[in-house]
Write an enzyme that holds these catalytic residues in place. Structure first.
Site, PDB file in Angstrom:
ATOM      1  N   ARG A   1       5.865 -11.170 -21.652  1.00 26.28           N
ATOM      2  CA  ARG A   1       4.914 -10.083 -21.482  1.00 26.28           C
ATOM      3  C   ARG A   1       3.512 -10.629 -21.712  1.00 26.28           C
ATOM      4  O   ARG A   1       3.303 -11.470 -22.596  1.00 26.28           O
ATOM      5  CB  ARG A   1       5.191  -8.942 -22.477  1.00 26.28           C
ATOM      6  CG  ARG A   1       6.455  -8.145 -22.181  1.00 26.28           C
ATOM      7  CD  ARG A   1       6.250  -7.214 -20.998  1.00 26.28           C
ATOM      8  NE  ARG A   1       7.382  -6.313 -20.786  1.00 26.28           N
ATOM      9  CZ  ARG A   1       8.356  -6.534 -19.926  1.00 26.28           C
ATOM     10  NH1 ARG A   1       8.347  -7.641 -19.193  1.00 26.28           N
ATOM     11  NH2 ARG A   1       9.341  -5.661 -19.779  1.00 26.28           N
TER      12      ARG A   1
ATOM     13  N   GLU B   1      -2.088  -5.567 -13.665  1.00 26.35           N
ATOM     14  CA  GLU B   1      -1.404  -5.943 -12.426  1.00 26.35           C
ATOM     15  C   GLU B   1      -1.670  -4.890 -11.354  1.00 26.35           C
ATOM     16  O   GLU B   1      -1.445  -3.708 -11.608  1.00 26.35           O
ATOM     17  CB  GLU B   1       0.098  -6.100 -12.673  1.00 26.35           C
ATOM     18  CG  GLU B   1       0.430  -7.236 -13.639  1.00 26.35           C
ATOM     19  CD  GLU B   1       1.933  -7.441 -13.817  1.00 26.35           C
ATOM     20  OE1 GLU B   1       2.704  -6.869 -13.008  1.00 26.35           O
ATOM     21  OE2 GLU B   1       2.332  -8.163 -14.742  1.00 26.35           O
TER      22      GLU B   1
ATOM     23  N   HIS C   1       4.355 -11.506 -10.999  1.00 27.39           N
ATOM     24  CA  HIS C   1       5.424 -10.850 -11.766  1.00 27.39           C
ATOM     25  C   HIS C   1       6.705 -10.783 -10.928  1.00 27.39           C
ATOM     26  O   HIS C   1       7.324  -9.728 -10.787  1.00 27.39           O
ATOM     27  CB  HIS C   1       4.996  -9.459 -12.212  1.00 27.39           C
ATOM     28  CG  HIS C   1       5.712  -8.993 -13.445  1.00 27.39           C
ATOM     29  ND1 HIS C   1       5.239  -7.976 -14.247  1.00 27.39           N
ATOM     30  CD2 HIS C   1       6.882  -9.400 -14.027  1.00 27.39           C
ATOM     31  CE1 HIS C   1       6.065  -7.777 -15.249  1.00 27.39           C
ATOM     32  NE2 HIS C   1       7.081  -8.635 -15.145  1.00 27.39           N
TER      33      HIS C   1
END
Length: 349
Positions: free
Chosen positions: A267, A296, A315
């Site tokens: 994370r 993001e 991601h």
């Protein structure tokens, strides 16, 4: 016996039900009633990602729950979900709930305090652990050997041969990899590094070291500071919590070798953004590779985009065609083991 199932755009309720039918629940000889709900199952993947980011950032209370689910929870025995919210109101409505099974690693979608207060068993699975472990190794190669940077330059008309980490370039087996967190994904990374002949050191105060040894994983456990100081590649695999937020900060980075790299597929919040950017700008460390970001998508003008010693991906470490859709069957296996032997590595206390 009543089982509440909540499907979503990535994991269908039909798959959850099919997996549930293969779980040996205590008393499974009873007739099973399934109550099925959908949570934004009609959204396309890109739109659904926005819901995921919202729930990961703000928790289960920030998003709507399916209509009628609170009423269904009143007499439910089990709840099976992927990333649909398990809110405080859902838990408070549950009078008979014995267990929650979620087929993902992160628990941001679950009101954990409420679950603990009612002493409800919670079991999760790292449904994309294998893909993330593979991707982590890939980032190690990409960053230390400038694979992505060379590709980028060729696409932009340059035949670049020199990079900022030139004084440190070497093969992977000459590196010592330090793992912070040796949970399910960390162990898979360690196994891959063992197979490649790479020395692995690790810090994880919660892991059973004897069990790691019995699994045949070759890891030297050290204190946190020693891992930081000795690692050539520092790979982060801890869960984001108040204790781990900004765990990798300026004080930590300043203890790292100048030839070292940070890899983050966990994370973003475990790593202090400003401190990382400063270290990369000043060449305090050789580089970094991140599959996660604090915002993001990364916004235009973000200073991360100006750095020449970082590899960024969107991601996607866990994004394979089979990892997420088949996650209920992994949960099925973990729950069957739990009901058979009474304990699980995936039990959240």
């Amino acid at each position: 016996m009543k089982i509440v199932v909540i499907g979503d755009a990535l994991v269908s309720s039909a798959t959850l039900v099919d997996a549930a039918k293969q779980i040996q629940f205590p008393g499974s000889d009873e007739q099973i009633e399934f109550k099925i709900f959908e949570w934004f199952s009609d959204l396309k993947k890109e739109q659904f990602q926005e819901k995921i980011l919202e729930i990961e950032k703000n928790g289960p209370e920030c998003v709507p729950i399916p209509d009628g689910v609170n009423e269904a929870m009143v007499d439910a025995d089990y709840l099976l979900v992927h990333i649909a919210p398990v809110s405080k109101s859902m838990i408070e409505s549950a009078n008979k709930l014995k267990l929650i099974g979620t087929c993902r690693g992160g628990l941001e979608h679950i009101a954990l305090d409420s679950v603990r207060a009612k002493k409800i068993t919670l079991i999760h699975v790292i449904r994309n652990a294998e893909p993330v472990a593979d991707f982590t190794i890939g980032l190690m190669y990409a960053e230390t050997r400038n694979i992505a940077r060379a590709h980028y330059e060729i696409k932009h008309g340059q035949w670049r041969k020199s990079f900022s980490n030139d004084p440190y370039k070497t093969i992977l087996t000459n590196h010592t990899v330090g793992l912070v967190g040796l949970g399910y994904i960390g162990k898979l990374v360690a196994k891959r590094l063992n197979a490649l002949g790479v020395k692995v050191i690790a810090f994880d105060p919660f892991v059973d070291k004897s069990k790691i040894a019995k699994e045949g994983i070759n890891v030297e456990f050290l204190e946190f500071d020693q891992v930081i100081k000795q690692a050539d590649i520092l790979s982060l695999h801890m869960r984001l919590s108040p204790e781990t937020e900004n765990m990798i900060n300026k004080d930590v980075i300043n203890k790292m070798k100048p030839n070292s790299y940070i890899i983050n597929t966990a994370r973003a919040g475990v790593l202090n953004k400003a401190d990382l950017i400063e270290a990369l700008q000043n060449k305090t460390i050789a580089g970094a590779a991140l599959d996660v970001s604090w915002v993001e998508p990364i916004e235009h003008g973000d200073p991360l985009l100006d750095l020449d010693n970082i590899t960024l991906t969107t991601h996607i470490a866990g994004d394979t065609i089979d990892a997420i859709p088949k996650a209920p069957y992994l949960l099925k296996n973990v729950l069957n083991d739990y009901f058979q032997v009474g304990f699980s590595d995936m039990l959240i206390k």
